[in-house]
Design an enzyme around this catalytic site. Structure first.
Site, PDB file in Angstrom:
ATOM      1  N   ARG A 164       0.853  -1.186   0.000  1.00  0.00           N
ATOM      2  CA  ARG A 164       0.000   0.000   0.000  1.00  0.00           C
ATOM      3  C   ARG A 164       0.889   1.237   0.000  1.00  0.00           C
ATOM      4  O   ARG A 164       1.866   1.322   0.756  1.00  0.00           O
ATOM      5  CB  ARG A 164      -0.916   0.029   1.229  1.00  0.00           C
ATOM      6  CG  ARG A 164      -2.052  -0.981   1.180  1.00  0.00           C
ATOM      7  CD  ARG A 164      -3.118  -0.568   0.177  1.00  0.00           C
ATOM      8  NE  ARG A 164      -4.301  -1.420   0.215  1.00  0.00           N
ATOM      9  CZ  ARG A 164      -4.479  -2.490  -0.549  1.00  0.00           C
ATOM     10  NH1 ARG A 164      -3.527  -2.849  -1.397  1.00  0.00           N
ATOM     11  NH2 ARG A 164      -5.593  -3.193  -0.461  1.00  0.00           N
ATOM     12  N   GLU A 224      -4.397   7.187  -7.350  1.00  0.00           N
ATOM     13  CA  GLU A 224      -4.437   6.319  -8.534  1.00  0.00           C
ATOM     14  C   GLU A 224      -5.648   6.657  -9.392  1.00  0.00           C
ATOM     15  O   GLU A 224      -6.755   6.793  -8.857  1.00  0.00           O
ATOM     16  CB  GLU A 224      -4.477   4.841  -8.105  1.00  0.00           C
ATOM     17  CG  GLU A 224      -3.220   4.397  -7.395  1.00  0.00           C
ATOM     18  CD  GLU A 224      -3.213   2.911  -7.038  1.00  0.00           C
ATOM     19  OE1 GLU A 224      -4.129   2.187  -7.497  1.00  0.00           O
ATOM     20  OE2 GLU A 224      -2.310   2.479  -6.304  1.00  0.00           O
ATOM     21  N   HIS A 242      -0.429  -0.663 -10.427  1.00  0.00           N
ATOM     22  CA  HIS A 242      -1.158  -1.460  -9.437  1.00  0.00           C
ATOM     23  C   HIS A 242      -1.678  -2.761 -10.063  1.00  0.00           C
ATOM     24  O   HIS A 242      -2.873  -3.077 -10.004  1.00  0.00           O
ATOM     25  CB  HIS A 242      -2.320  -0.663  -8.844  1.00  0.00           C
ATOM     26  CG  HIS A 242      -2.734  -1.148  -7.486  1.00  0.00           C
ATOM     27  ND1 HIS A 242      -3.332  -0.347  -6.546  1.00  0.00           N
ATOM     28  CD2 HIS A 242      -2.634  -2.380  -6.902  1.00  0.00           C
ATOM     29  CE1 HIS A 242      -3.593  -1.035  -5.455  1.00  0.00           C
ATOM     30  NE2 HIS A 242      -3.166  -2.274  -5.643  1.00  0.00           N
TER      31      HIS A 242
END
Length: 347
Positions: A265, A294, A313
């Site tokens: 994270r 993001e 990601h």
């Protein structure tokens, strides 16, 4: 009769959730009720719901339509990303367990479940993909694979990069892992198979647990990880306590030839502090699959750095990892029923 409610979504079908529910070892007849949570959305549209629930939690998003009426009679509730809110838990007066077919628990009101003594079991649905991807990022950043690719694609033929003085084979490096959960333990196995020295920090994993799982790894303090490792890789959960834990105090302990890898994270790391050490070449580089916002904004300063490898990601994104996660959850729940305990339970 055991009554189970399952909630599918755009990534995990209610059909798979239902099939997995019927495979639970409950020693009684099972009846399953299916619900949907934005299952009609495209993957891109559903991503907005994921970001909302990860940022805001279970109380800030709509709950599945019609579920409150059936929850009072339910014994088990199985979800993927659908919220399990305070209202839902209070309605589920007979709930014996909540099962979540993912690692993150942002969509579950854990505190409310604990108040009602309802165990929550979750599963790291993508431990293997993330561990493999992390190894790939280590290679990509230390050996400039992505940077060389970008150079060629943009008309260059670059051979020297910002880490030119530090390039070496992985067997000459020590990797320090922050977190020894499912992903961290798999990565230990992968790294040691390549003859790489590994050390780890995790105050919640005991030596006895590691011995039971036949994992041999040197456990050290968090400070020692950052002082002595050539590569530091993050694999711990994001909580109030871990938010921003990787800050200047730790980053400034790192060797000049060291790298930071993050597939966990983004908010584990203080963005300003990491940016500073990279801009000033205090460390050799970093590889990041997660970001503070993001998608990453077009003006983000990380895009201007020559000592980072960035991916969107995608560490856990394989065709089978998410869709088949209910069957992994089923296995963990059956282990719990057989043994009467599980390391996956959150109290």
């Amino acid at each position: 009769m055991i009554k189970i409610i399952v909630v599918g979504d755009a990534l995990v079908s209610s059909e798979n959730m239902e099939k997995a529910a019927y495979m639970l070892h409950l020693n009684d007849e099972i009846e399953v009720e299916k619900f949907e949570w934005f299952s009609e959305l495209s993957k891109d549209e559903f991503q907005k719901k994921i970001l909302l629930i990860e940022r805001s939690g279970s109380e800030k998003v709509p709950i599945p339509d019609g579920i409150l009426e059936l929850l009072p009679d339910a014994d088990y509730l199985l979800v993927h990303l659908a919220p399990v809110s305070q209202t839902m838990i209070r309605a589920g007066t007979n709930l014996k367990m909540i099962g979540v077919s993912r690692g993150g628990l942002e969509n579950i009101n854990i505190q409310e479940a604990a108040k009602h003594n309802i165990p929550v079991i979750h599963v790291i649905r993508n431990a293997v993909p993330v561990a493999e991807f992390t190894l790939g990022l280590i290679l990509a950043e230390t050996r400039n694979i992505a940077k060389s690719h970008y150079s060629i694609k943009t008309g260059g033929w670059e051979k020297e990069f910002s880490n030119a003085f530090y390039k070496t084979t992985l067997s000459n490096l020590t990797v320090g892992l922050v977190g020894l959960g499912n992903i961290g333990k798999l990565l230990v196995e992968y790294l040691q198979a390549l003859k790489i020295e590994v050390q780890a920090y995790d105050p919640f994993v005991s030596e006895e647990e590691l011995m039971r799982e036949n994992i041999t790894v040197k456990k050290v303090s968090l400070q020692e990880i950052f002082e002595n490792s050539d590569i530091v890789s993050l694999h711990t959960r994001l909580t109030e306590e871990t938010t921003g834990m990787i800050n200047k105090d730790l980053l400034f302990l790192m060797k000049k030839n060291a790298y930071l890898i993050n597939t966990a994270r983004a908010k584990l790391v203080n963005k300003v502090d990491l940016l500073e050490v990279l801009q000033n070449k205090k460390i050799a580089g970093a590889a990041l699959d997660v970001f503070w916002t993001e998608p990453i904004p077009v003006n983000d300063p990380f895009l201007k750095l020559d000592n980072v490898t960035l991916t969107a990601h995608i560490a856990g994104d394989t065709v089978d990892a998410i869709a088949r996660s209910p069957y992994l959850l089923k296995n963990v729940m059956n282990d719990y029923f057989a043994a009467g305990f599980s390391k996956m339970i959150i109290h």
